[in-house]
Design an enzyme around this catalytic site. Structure first.
Site, PDB file in Angstrom:
ATOM      1  N   ASN A  85       0.894  -1.011  -0.078  1.00 23.13           N
ATOM      2  CA  ASN A  85      -0.038   0.071   0.188  1.00 23.13           C
ATOM      3  C   ASN A  85       0.642   1.030   0.137  1.00 23.13           C
ATOM      4  O   ASN A  85       2.404   1.358   0.934  1.00 23.13           O
ATOM      5  CB  ASN A  85      -1.078  -0.023   1.661  1.00 23.13           C
ATOM      6  CG  ASN A  85      -1.790  -1.270   1.290  1.00 23.13           C
ATOM      7  OD1 ASN A  85      -2.266  -1.888  -0.106  1.00 23.13           O
ATOM      8  ND2 ASN A  85      -2.243  -2.003   2.210  1.00 23.13           N
ATOM      9  N   GLY A  91      -4.277   2.467   2.258  1.00 25.94           N
ATOM     10  CA  GLY A  91      -4.599   2.052   3.417  1.00 25.94           C
ATOM     11  C   GLY A  91      -3.355   1.850   3.992  1.00 25.94           C
ATOM     12  O   GLY A  91      -2.308   1.133   5.411  1.00 25.94           O
ATOM     13  N   GLN A  92      -2.312   2.598   3.176  1.00 31.66           N
ATOM     14  CA  GLN A  92      -0.512   2.427   4.557  1.00 31.66           C
ATOM     15  C   GLN A  92      -0.804   3.431   5.687  1.00 31.66           C
ATOM     16  O   GLN A  92      -0.966   4.299   5.831  1.00 31.66           O
ATOM     17  CB  GLN A  92       0.578   3.222   3.416  1.00 31.66           C
ATOM     18  CG  GLN A  92       1.682   3.082   3.593  1.00 31.66           C
ATOM     19  CD  GLN A  92       2.852   3.102   3.278  1.00 31.66           C
ATOM     20  OE1 GLN A  92       3.015   4.350   2.273  1.00 31.66           O
ATOM     21  NE2 GLN A  92       4.204   2.996   3.579  1.00 31.66           N
ATOM     22  N   HIS A  98       6.720  -1.985   2.929  1.00 32.68           N
ATOM     23  CA  HIS A  98       6.593  -3.485   3.110  1.00 32.68           C
ATOM     24  C   HIS A  98       6.470  -4.003   2.016  1.00 32.68           C
ATOM     25  O   HIS A  98       5.202  -3.498   1.473  1.00 32.68           O
ATOM     26  CB  HIS A  98       6.395  -3.880   4.323  1.00 32.68           C
ATOM     27  CG  HIS A  98       5.258  -2.400   4.656  1.00 32.68           C
ATOM     28  ND1 HIS A  98       4.987  -1.018   4.999  1.00 32.68           N
ATOM     29  CD2 HIS A  98       3.495  -3.411   5.119  1.00 32.68           C
ATOM     30  CE1 HIS A  98       3.719  -0.553   5.569  1.00 32.68           C
ATOM     31  NE2 HIS A  98       3.027  -1.989   5.201  1.00 32.68           N
TER      32      HIS A  98
HETATM   33  P1  5GP Z   1       0.274  -1.615   5.616  1.00 29.15           P
HETATM   34  O1  5GP Z   1      -1.496  -0.597   6.249  1.00 29.15           O
HETATM   35  O2  5GP Z   1       0.323  -0.034   6.287  1.00 29.15           O
HETATM   36  O3  5GP Z   1       0.005  -1.243   4.337  1.00 29.15           O
HETATM   37  O4  5GP Z   1       0.582  -2.316   6.589  1.00 29.15           O
HETATM   38  C1  5GP Z   1       0.936  -2.267   8.071  1.00 29.15           C
HETATM   39  C2  5GP Z   1       1.161  -3.697   8.673  1.00 29.15           C
HETATM   40  O5  5GP Z   1       2.024  -3.513   9.823  1.00 29.15           O
HETATM   41  C3  5GP Z   1      -0.854  -3.542   8.736  1.00 29.15           C
HETATM   42  O6  5GP Z   1      -1.062  -5.113   8.582  1.00 29.15           O
HETATM   43  C4  5GP Z   1      -0.518  -3.765  10.663  1.00 29.15           C
HETATM   44  O7  5GP Z   1      -1.417  -5.241  10.691  1.00 29.15           O
HETATM   45  C5  5GP Z   1       1.171  -4.243  11.100  1.00 29.15           C
HETATM   46  N1  5GP Z   1       1.864  -4.357  12.124  1.00 29.15           N
HETATM   47  C6  5GP Z   1       1.219  -2.581  12.199  1.00 29.15           C
HETATM   48  N2  5GP Z   1       2.277  -2.395  14.049  1.00 29.15           N
HETATM   49  C7  5GP Z   1       2.731  -4.080  13.806  1.00 29.15           C
HETATM   50  C8  5GP Z   1       3.503  -4.444  14.858  1.00 29.15           C
HETATM   51  O8  5GP Z   1       3.391  -4.169  16.443  1.00 29.15           O
HETATM   52  N3  5GP Z   1       3.504  -5.852  15.032  1.00 29.15           N
HETATM   53  C9  5GP Z   1       3.067  -6.542  13.662  1.00 29.15           C
HETATM   54  N4  5GP Z   1       4.244  -7.527  13.758  1.00 29.15           N
HETATM   55  N5  5GP Z   1       2.878  -5.996  12.575  1.00 29.15           N
HETATM   56  C10 5GP Z   1       2.494  -4.799  12.692  1.00 29.15           C
END
Ligand code: 5GP
Ligand code: ZN
Length: 112
Positions: A85, A91-92, A98
């Site tokens: 994202n 949705g980021q 990542h």
């Molecule tokens: P985004 O929303 O930026 O695409 O993805 C971030 C991801 O990081 C989300 O799926 C969220 O669940 C994960 N995430 C956020 N904080 C943590 C954490 O402290 N540990 C782990 N293992 N995942 C996390």
């Protein structure tokens, strides 16, 4: 980057359930899995998102995709989705590049 959640996970300052690590990248299970298998692969270098990939750092991204293919094969994952994202509207929520790797359930298209 000192106030970045994923840089802290790489440094071991915040615990994670590690899947894989090498000199370039780190993989760990997502804390809120959206599929039976859901892990994240991130560069050790802080890159904010795909929008910050350039000629100087794109080899890191190529390496990450090699690692994703290797991990998927090792885990017997024949069908899976890789998602990144970019920006809040997409949705980021964590601004360290990542790639989500999701597997183990039927998926819909287009994504929500
Ligand atoms: P985004 O929303 O930026 O695409 O993805 C971030 C991801 O990081 C989300 O799926 C969220 O669940 C994960 N995430 C956020 N904080 C943590 C954490 O402290 N540990 C782990 N293992 N995942 C996390
Ligand atoms: Zn970071």
């Amino acid at each position: 980057m000192s106030d970045c959640l994923f840089c802290k996970i790489i440094a071991g300052e915040i615990p994670s359930n590690k899947v894989y690590e090498d000199d370039v990248c780190f993989a760990f299970y997502d804390i809120a899995p959206q599929a039976p298998t859901h892990f994240l692969v991130i560069p050790k270098e802080h890159i904010s998102s795909v929008s910050a990939v350039n000629a100087e750092n794109s080899a890191v991204v190529a390496h990450i995709f090699e690692v994703i293919a290797k991990l998927a094969a090792e885990k017997g994952m024949e069908s899976y989705r890789v998602v990144s994202n970019i920006g809040e509207q997409a949705g980021q929520s964590v601004f360290h590049l990542h790639f989500h790797v999701l597997s183990g359930r039927d998926m819909t298209w287009p994504p929500g």
